[in-house]
Design a protein around this motif. Structure first.
Motif, PDB file in Angstrom:
ATOM      1  N   MET A  77      -4.363   1.998  10.383  1.00  0.00           N
ATOM      2  CA  MET A  77      -3.077   2.663  10.555  1.00  0.00           C
ATOM      3  C   MET A  77      -2.480   3.062   9.213  1.00  0.00           C
ATOM      4  O   MET A  77      -1.923   4.160   9.070  1.00  0.00           O
ATOM      5  CB  MET A  77      -2.115   1.732  11.301  1.00  0.00           C
ATOM      6  CG  MET A  77      -0.718   2.317  11.507  1.00  0.00           C
ATOM      7  SD  MET A  77      -0.733   3.801  12.547  1.00  0.00           S
ATOM      8  CE  MET A  77      -1.190   3.095  14.133  1.00  0.00           C
ATOM      9  N   VAL A  78      -2.584   2.183   8.208  1.00  0.00           N
ATOM     10  CA  VAL A  78      -2.063   2.489   6.873  1.00  0.00           C
ATOM     11  C   VAL A  78      -2.780   3.690   6.275  1.00  0.00           C
ATOM     12  O   VAL A  78      -2.149   4.615   5.727  1.00  0.00           O
ATOM     13  CB  VAL A  78      -2.196   1.260   5.951  1.00  0.00           C
ATOM     14  CG1 VAL A  78      -1.802   1.610   4.525  1.00  0.00           C
ATOM     15  CG2 VAL A  78      -1.325   0.112   6.463  1.00  0.00           C
ATOM     16  N   VAL A  79      -4.106   3.702   6.372  1.00  0.00           N
ATOM     17  CA  VAL A  79      -4.891   4.829   5.852  1.00  0.00           C
ATOM     18  C   VAL A  79      -4.541   6.116   6.585  1.00  0.00           C
ATOM     19  O   VAL A  79      -4.416   7.192   5.972  1.00  0.00           O
ATOM     20  CB  VAL A  79      -6.393   4.523   5.959  1.00  0.00           C
ATOM     21  CG1 VAL A  79      -7.218   5.741   5.591  1.00  0.00           C
ATOM     22  CG2 VAL A  79      -6.769   3.348   5.068  1.00  0.00           C
ATOM     23  N   LEU A  80      -4.358   6.031   7.894  1.00  0.00           N
ATOM     24  CA  LEU A  80      -4.028   7.216   8.688  1.00  0.00           C
ATOM     25  C   LEU A  80      -2.667   7.781   8.291  1.00  0.00           C
ATOM     26  O   LEU A  80      -2.501   9.005   8.167  1.00  0.00           O
ATOM     27  CB  LEU A  80      -4.043   6.851  10.174  1.00  0.00           C
ATOM     28  CG  LEU A  80      -3.830   8.008  11.157  1.00  0.00           C
ATOM     29  CD1 LEU A  80      -4.968   9.021  11.045  1.00  0.00           C
ATOM     30  CD2 LEU A  80      -3.729   7.476  12.585  1.00  0.00           C
ATOM     31  N   ILE A  81      -1.687   6.912   8.088  1.00  0.00           N
ATOM     32  CA  ILE A  81      -0.345   7.366   7.694  1.00  0.00           C
ATOM     33  C   ILE A  81      -0.383   8.029   6.323  1.00  0.00           C
ATOM     34  O   ILE A  81       0.192   9.111   6.117  1.00  0.00           O
ATOM     35  CB  ILE A  81       0.644   6.186   7.710  1.00  0.00           C
ATOM     36  CG1 ILE A  81       0.873   5.711   9.150  1.00  0.00           C
ATOM     37  CG2 ILE A  81       1.977   6.587   7.074  1.00  0.00           C
ATOM     38  CD1 ILE A  81       1.738   4.476   9.250  1.00  0.00           C
ATOM     39  N   MET A  82      -1.070   7.401   5.367  1.00  0.00           N
ATOM     40  CA  MET A  82      -1.121   7.973   4.019  1.00  0.00           C
ATOM     41  C   MET A  82      -1.910   9.288   3.997  1.00  0.00           C
ATOM     42  O   MET A  82      -1.551  10.218   3.268  1.00  0.00           O
ATOM     43  CB  MET A  82      -1.729   6.957   3.050  1.00  0.00           C
ATOM     44  CG  MET A  82      -0.811   5.776   2.763  1.00  0.00           C
ATOM     45  SD  MET A  82      -1.335   4.751   1.375  1.00  0.00           S
ATOM     46  CE  MET A  82      -2.849   4.075   2.039  1.00  0.00           C
ATOM     47  N   ALA A  83      -2.964   9.376   4.802  1.00  0.00           N
ATOM     48  CA  ALA A  83      -3.703  10.637   4.889  1.00  0.00           C
ATOM     49  C   ALA A  83      -2.827  11.739   5.474  1.00  0.00           C
ATOM     50  O   ALA A  83      -2.850  12.892   5.013  1.00  0.00           O
ATOM     51  CB  ALA A  83      -4.959  10.449   5.736  1.00  0.00           C
TER      52      ALA A  83
ATOM     53  N   CYS B 107       0.836  -1.214   0.000  1.00  0.00           N
ATOM     54  CA  CYS B 107       0.000   0.000   0.000  1.00  0.00           C
ATOM     55  C   CYS B 107       0.862   1.251   0.000  1.00  0.00           C
ATOM     56  O   CYS B 107       0.562   2.225  -0.699  1.00  0.00           O
ATOM     57  CB  CYS B 107      -0.922  -0.015   1.206  1.00  0.00           C
ATOM     58  SG  CYS B 107      -2.214  -1.281   1.166  1.00  0.00           S
ATOM     59  N   PHE B 108       1.941   1.240   0.757  1.00  0.00           N
ATOM     60  CA  PHE B 108       2.840   2.391   0.776  1.00  0.00           C
ATOM     61  C   PHE B 108       3.543   2.553  -0.573  1.00  0.00           C
ATOM     62  O   PHE B 108       3.744   3.678  -1.048  1.00  0.00           O
ATOM     63  CB  PHE B 108       3.874   2.236   1.890  1.00  0.00           C
ATOM     64  CG  PHE B 108       3.284   2.356   3.267  1.00  0.00           C
ATOM     65  CD1 PHE B 108       2.561   3.475   3.622  1.00  0.00           C
ATOM     66  CD2 PHE B 108       3.452   1.350   4.192  1.00  0.00           C
ATOM     67  CE1 PHE B 108       2.006   3.602   4.891  1.00  0.00           C
ATOM     68  CE2 PHE B 108       2.910   1.461   5.464  1.00  0.00           C
ATOM     69  CZ  PHE B 108       2.185   2.579   5.818  1.00  0.00           C
ATOM     70  N   ILE B 109       3.925   1.432  -1.179  1.00  0.00           N
ATOM     71  CA  ILE B 109       4.564   1.500  -2.501  1.00  0.00           C
ATOM     72  C   ILE B 109       3.574   2.019  -3.533  1.00  0.00           C
ATOM     73  O   ILE B 109       3.935   2.788  -4.434  1.00  0.00           O
ATOM     74  CB  ILE B 109       5.110   0.116  -2.901  1.00  0.00           C
ATOM     75  CG1 ILE B 109       6.121  -0.376  -1.872  1.00  0.00           C
ATOM     76  CG2 ILE B 109       5.777   0.171  -4.274  1.00  0.00           C
ATOM     77  CD1 ILE B 109       6.550  -1.805  -2.066  1.00  0.00           C
TER      78      ILE B 109
END
Length: 371
Positions: free
Chosen positions: A120-126, A41-43
């Motif tokens: 957590m992934v969505v929060l970091i990307m936001a 997801c980060f990539i």
């Protein structure tokens, strides 16, 4: 730099950025639907940021080539510069997120799956995109970061005060660089200690060695090598730009505007082209997915040529000296129990596109039974 030359270079570069990142985005989406991996997801976010930068650069190049000049209104120029800086900042901050993800996976491998959940992934990307947009549109928010006069020529320093780049350098580039150094120093220390443990356990052949965690760490260390290459390319691409911009902000008598705007900025944009090329080549999952997509596209474009190629390969199976399935070339498949020659049809070949574990030379040669 000449207007036509600058426009042509930016056009070619932006089209390459858009094309390569689009392919990687499709491959990553397919992999995420299968694996639901936080790292992917980060990539994916990195590829999206790079592709948005490519679209912005392409629009700028088209306007320059059509008008044969850099002349435009102040508002449009400010919008164009802000839309260029925002995805660049998002790309940099996403690299920090990727480094943090790998750091957490190696430092806390047993708590990683519990901590790195979807929310957590969505929060970091936001958070990444919020900070990136804030940095990009900061000159529009704070009027003091804009120069006093505007002569109608849209360049980086015609609408942005050089002091703004000191803010970006201190708020984005410098923290990212220091974070990379800290994360990778810790990761390399952990990787070195685990590598020694693996070598010692292999030498003594201990039956009590914790094999699953060690294999997990081997996989994560391989991913770290990919990220280290990405970070190296990032430092080479953006360090000259931020260094020269900071020097220009501190030295009012220095005339570095042309070098920064015509050459060093293009070098930084090249980083958005390096990222998908590195991932497509170095990361096995992405590479295999891209290869599968290309092979299926080749079949749809020229099905008869693919059928003839596979029939030739199938005929080679009937030879005694080639009638075996090489386990070492199956790339993750289980050992073959039997080899069967078969008649290749369009439906058969189309079905083979669903098996990325088969290598290019094995498609149409043998059917390996898997449990």
């Amino acid at each position: 730099m000449d207007v036509n030359l600058f426009g042509s270079i930016v056009t070619v570069l932006s089209l390459l950025i858009i094309a390569t990142n689009a392919v990687v985005i499709v491959a990553l989406v397919l992999l995420i639907l299968k694996n639901r991996s936080a790292s992917l997801c980060f990539i994916l976010n990195l590829a999206v940021a790079d592709m948005l930068l490519g679209f912005t650069c392409f629009g700028t190049a088209v306007l320059v080539l059509i008008r044969q000049s850099f002349t435009t209104s102040r508002e449009l120029c400010m919008l164009r510069i802000s839309l260029t800086i925002s995805p660049s900042a998002a790309s940099i901050l996403t690299m920090v997120s990727i480094a943090f993800d790998r750091f957490l996976a190696i430092k806390r491998p047993f708590q990683y799956c519990r901590l790195m959940i979807d929310k957590m992934v969505v929060l970091i990307m936001a958070g990444v995109w919020t900070v990136a947009l804030l940095l990009g549109f900061l000159p529009l928010i704070i009027q003091q970061l804009q120069p006093g006069g505007y002569n109608g020529t849209c360049t980086l320093f015609s609408v942005v005060n050089p002091k703004y780049f000191i803010i970006v350098f201190c708020a984005c580039f410098l923290p990212a660089s220091l974070t990379f150094i800290y994360f990778y120093s810790v990761i390399l220390k952990i990787a070195y200690s685990h590598t020694r443990q693996i070598l010692e356990s292999e030498q003594i052949g201990s039956a009590y060695s914790p094999t699953p965690p060690q294999r997990c760490h081997i996989r994560d260390v391989k991913a770290v090598k990919i990220i280290a290459i990405l970070v190296g390319c990032f430092m080479v691409s953006w360090t000259p730009f931020f260094t020269a911009s900071s020097v220009q902000a501190c030295c009012t008598n220095c005339q570095l505007h042309k070098i920064i705007e015509d050459y060093l900025w293009l070098l930084g944009v090249c980083n958005s082209l390096m990222n998908p090329l590195i991932y497509a080549y170095w990361q096995k999952d992405v590479r295999m997915q891209v290869f599968q997509m290309c092979y299926c596209a080749k079949f749809r474009i020229s099905p008869m040529a693919s059928i003839i190629h596979c029939q030739r390969k199938a005929s080679d199976v009937q030879r005694p000296d080639t009638a075996r399935c090489n386990e070492g070339e199956m790339h993750g498949s289980r050992p073959a129990i039997a080899i069967v020659s078969y008649q290749v049809t369009p439906n058969t070949l189309k079905g083979m596109c669903l098996h990325p574990s088969h290598s290019k030379d094995q498609i149409g040669i043998a059917l390996c039974c898997e449990s």
